[in-house]
Design a protein around this motif. Structure first.
Motif, PDB file in Angstrom:
ATOM      1  N   GLY A 155       0.806  -1.211   0.000  1.00  0.00           N
ATOM      2  CA  GLY A 155       0.000   0.000   0.000  1.00  0.00           C
ATOM      3  C   GLY A 155       0.841   1.263   0.000  1.00  0.00           C
ATOM      4  O   GLY A 155       0.468   2.277  -0.597  1.00  0.00           O
ATOM      5  N   TYR A 156       2.002   1.213   0.637  1.00  0.00           N
ATOM      6  CA  TYR A 156       2.876   2.383   0.730  1.00  0.00           C
ATOM      7  C   TYR A 156       3.624   2.640  -0.572  1.00  0.00           C
ATOM      8  O   TYR A 156       3.853   3.797  -0.943  1.00  0.00           O
ATOM      9  N   THR A 157       4.021   1.572  -1.266  1.00  0.00           N
ATOM     10  CA  THR A 157       4.904   1.730  -2.423  1.00  0.00           C
ATOM     11  C   THR A 157       4.196   1.679  -3.775  1.00  0.00           C
ATOM     12  O   THR A 157       4.739   2.166  -4.766  1.00  0.00           O
ATOM     13  N   THR A 158       3.011   1.080  -3.842  1.00  0.00           N
ATOM     14  CA  THR A 158       2.371   0.916  -5.139  1.00  0.00           C
ATOM     15  C   THR A 158       2.009   2.249  -5.789  1.00  0.00           C
ATOM     16  O   THR A 158       1.653   3.219  -5.105  1.00  0.00           O
ATOM     17  N   LYS A 159       2.122   2.293  -7.095  1.00  0.00           N
ATOM     18  CA  LYS A 159       1.700   3.466  -7.860  1.00  0.00           C
ATOM     19  C   LYS A 159       0.210   3.384  -8.229  1.00  0.00           C
ATOM     20  O   LYS A 159      -0.376   4.353  -8.709  1.00  0.00           O
ATOM     21  N   LYS A 160      -0.384   2.233  -8.001  1.00  0.00           N
ATOM     22  CA  LYS A 160      -1.801   2.053  -8.318  1.00  0.00           C
ATOM     23  C   LYS A 160      -2.665   2.772  -7.287  1.00  0.00           C
ATOM     24  O   LYS A 160      -2.421   2.695  -6.091  1.00  0.00           O
ATOM     25  N   ASP A 161      -3.668   3.472  -7.764  1.00  0.00           N
ATOM     26  CA  ASP A 161      -4.595   4.177  -6.882  1.00  0.00           C
ATOM     27  C   ASP A 161      -5.593   3.174  -6.308  1.00  0.00           C
ATOM     28  O   ASP A 161      -6.378   2.576  -7.044  1.00  0.00           O
ATOM     29  N   LEU A 162      -5.552   2.987  -4.988  1.00  0.00           N
ATOM     30  CA  LEU A 162      -6.417   2.015  -4.324  1.00  0.00           C
ATOM     31  C   LEU A 162      -7.704   2.639  -3.780  1.00  0.00           C
ATOM     32  O   LEU A 162      -8.489   1.944  -3.130  1.00  0.00           O
ATOM     33  N   SER A 163      -7.916   3.917  -4.046  1.00  0.00           N
ATOM     34  CA  SER A 163      -9.063   4.608  -3.440  1.00  0.00           C
ATOM     35  C   SER A 163     -10.397   4.000  -3.858  1.00  0.00           C
ATOM     36  O   SER A 163     -11.366   4.039  -3.094  1.00  0.00           O
ATOM     37  N   ALA A 164     -10.452   3.420  -5.060  1.00  0.00           N
ATOM     38  CA  ALA A 164     -11.710   2.820  -5.521  1.00  0.00           C
ATOM     39  C   ALA A 164     -12.120   1.637  -4.651  1.00  0.00           C
ATOM     40  O   ALA A 164     -13.296   1.270  -4.597  1.00  0.00           O
ATOM     41  N   GLN A 212      -2.059   3.378   2.119  1.00  0.00           N
ATOM     42  CA  GLN A 212      -1.970   4.385   1.059  1.00  0.00           C
ATOM     43  C   GLN A 212      -2.762   5.641   1.416  1.00  0.00           C
ATOM     44  O   GLN A 212      -2.315   6.766   1.174  1.00  0.00           O
ATOM     45  N   SER A 213      -3.920   5.460   2.035  1.00  0.00           N
ATOM     46  CA  SER A 213      -4.751   6.597   2.427  1.00  0.00           C
ATOM     47  C   SER A 213      -4.047   7.466   3.469  1.00  0.00           C
ATOM     48  O   SER A 213      -4.061   8.702   3.380  1.00  0.00           O
ATOM     49  N   ILE A 214      -3.407   6.845   4.459  1.00  0.00           N
ATOM     50  CA  ILE A 214      -2.672   7.589   5.485  1.00  0.00           C
ATOM     51  C   ILE A 214      -1.542   8.393   4.845  1.00  0.00           C
ATOM     52  O   ILE A 214      -1.309   9.554   5.187  1.00  0.00           O
ATOM     53  N   ILE A 235      -2.353   9.363  15.132  1.00  0.00           N
ATOM     54  CA  ILE A 235      -3.088   8.507  16.076  1.00  0.00           C
ATOM     55  C   ILE A 235      -4.218   7.783  15.354  1.00  0.00           C
ATOM     56  O   ILE A 235      -4.415   6.567  15.528  1.00  0.00           O
ATOM     57  N   MET A 236      -4.959   8.510  14.525  1.00  0.00           N
ATOM     58  CA  MET A 236      -6.057   7.870  13.791  1.00  0.00           C
ATOM     59  C   MET A 236      -5.535   6.859  12.781  1.00  0.00           C
ATOM     60  O   MET A 236      -6.151   5.813  12.559  1.00  0.00           O
ATOM     61  N   GLY A 237      -4.385   7.159  12.182  1.00  0.00           N
ATOM     62  CA  GLY A 237      -3.774   6.200  11.272  1.00  0.00           C
ATOM     63  C   GLY A 237      -3.376   4.937  12.006  1.00  0.00           C
ATOM     64  O   GLY A 237      -3.576   3.816  11.506  1.00  0.00           O
ATOM     65  N   ALA A 238      -2.803   5.107  13.194  1.00  0.00           N
ATOM     66  CA  ALA A 238      -2.431   3.947  14.017  1.00  0.00           C
ATOM     67  C   ALA A 238      -3.665   3.131  14.374  1.00  0.00           C
ATOM     68  O   ALA A 238      -3.628   1.890  14.361  1.00  0.00           O
ATOM     69  N   LEU A 239      -4.770   3.805  14.692  1.00  0.00           N
ATOM     70  CA  LEU A 239      -6.012   3.108  15.029  1.00  0.00           C
ATOM     71  C   LEU A 239      -6.520   2.298  13.846  1.00  0.00           C
ATOM     72  O   LEU A 239      -6.930   1.134  14.003  1.00  0.00           O
ATOM     73  N   ARG A 240      -6.486   2.878  12.666  1.00  0.00           N
ATOM     74  CA  ARG A 240      -6.979   2.173  11.478  1.00  0.00           C
ATOM     75  C   ARG A 240      -6.151   0.917  11.195  1.00  0.00           C
ATOM     76  O   ARG A 240      -6.712  -0.165  10.962  1.00  0.00           O
TER      77      ARG A 240
END
Length: 260
Positions: A155-164, A212-214, A235-240
């Motif tokens: 999720g951190y490295t991919t160039k693909k948009d995962l938002s969908a 990726q969202s974070i 903090i919210m990223g850690a929670l997710r």
């Protein structure tokens, strides 16, 4: 990925881009670090509470668990009394309350509340030490950690948009919760198997999506210098990511765990 791609291609000027890039690494380190501390709190709390809940001394027993193990008064209150329903749903209520109130908290307060939530989650999950062997719990935890690391790295490295994927996965989580509540009353082993299999897939997808969202949320706010928001965002990223890990672990435990 649009925000990050813009940063890398120069729509944000060089010095500022380098600052954001460095800040992103620090932000993600804080997210993973906070999540890891929360995980330690959860499993320490679960292990300690399960230890207080069982005994081999029949004189201290409130109820019999198996041939030579008994529930203490504490264990009976947690696992056999009506209080168990409160404990079961407490983490879910805690998450909704935390998410609703975080904008009125300081970052330091939000971090303390997150750690309190991790302890409550430990209470809710403590029964796994009564149901599954310690070895299988550790093995499943290691499998989950390896899978989580790979998915989060993707999720951190991919160039693909995962938002969908986001809307689809969130709808899947809602459906999963409804199915789990229904199965509390049906007690169907086939439905439980299906829930576990689908749950693993959903939270595997959410791990990559949330990472990726974070990352993208950090870049969007850091570009505008919104530093106050960034502390709470970690903090919210850690929670997710914590919730993704815990849920994937629990569903995998249904497949990989050896029962006592």
């Amino acid at each position: 990925m649009a925000q990050f791609d813009a940063l890398r291609t120069g729509s944000v000027s060089g010095a500022r881009a380098a600052e954001i890039d460095q800040g992103l690494r620090a932000h993600m380190n804080k997210v993973y670090g906070t999540m890891s501390v929360g995980m330690l709190i959860t499993f320490a709390a679960a292990w300690a509470i399960s230890g207080l809940s069982v005994t081999t001394d029949p004189n201290l027993a409130a109820a019999q668990l198996n041939a030579d193990t008994y529930l203490t008064q504490t264990g009976y209150a947690i696992y056999a009394s009506p209080l168990r329903w409160v404990i079961m749903f407490a983490p879910l209520i805690f998450v909704f309350g935390f998410s609703a109130m975080i904008n009125r908290m300081s970052a330091a307060t939000a971090q303390v509340v997150f750690y309190a939530f991790a302890a409550v989650m430990g209470l809710s999950l403590s029964s796994i030490f009564l149901v599954f062997t310690g070895v299988s719990i550790i093995q499943t935890f290691l499998v989950t950690a390896i899978a989580f690391a790979g998915l989060s790295l993707y999720g951190y490295t991919t160039k693909k948009d995962l938002s969908a994927m986001g809307t689809f996965l969130i709808m899947g989580v809602i459906g999963l919760i409804v199915a789990m509540i229904v199965n509390i009353f049906l007690a169907s082993s086939a439905l439980a198997f299906a829930i576990s299999a689908i749950g693993v897939l959903i939270f595997a997808g959410l791990t990559a999506y949330d990472t990726q969202s974070i990352k993208n949320e950090y870049v969007a706010h850091a570009a505008h210098g919104d530093t106050e928001w960034l502390g709470k965002s970690a903090i919210m990223g850690a929670l997710r990511l914590y919730l993704d890990f815990i849920n994937m672990f629990m569903f995998l435990l249904q497949f990989l765990g050896n029962r006592e």
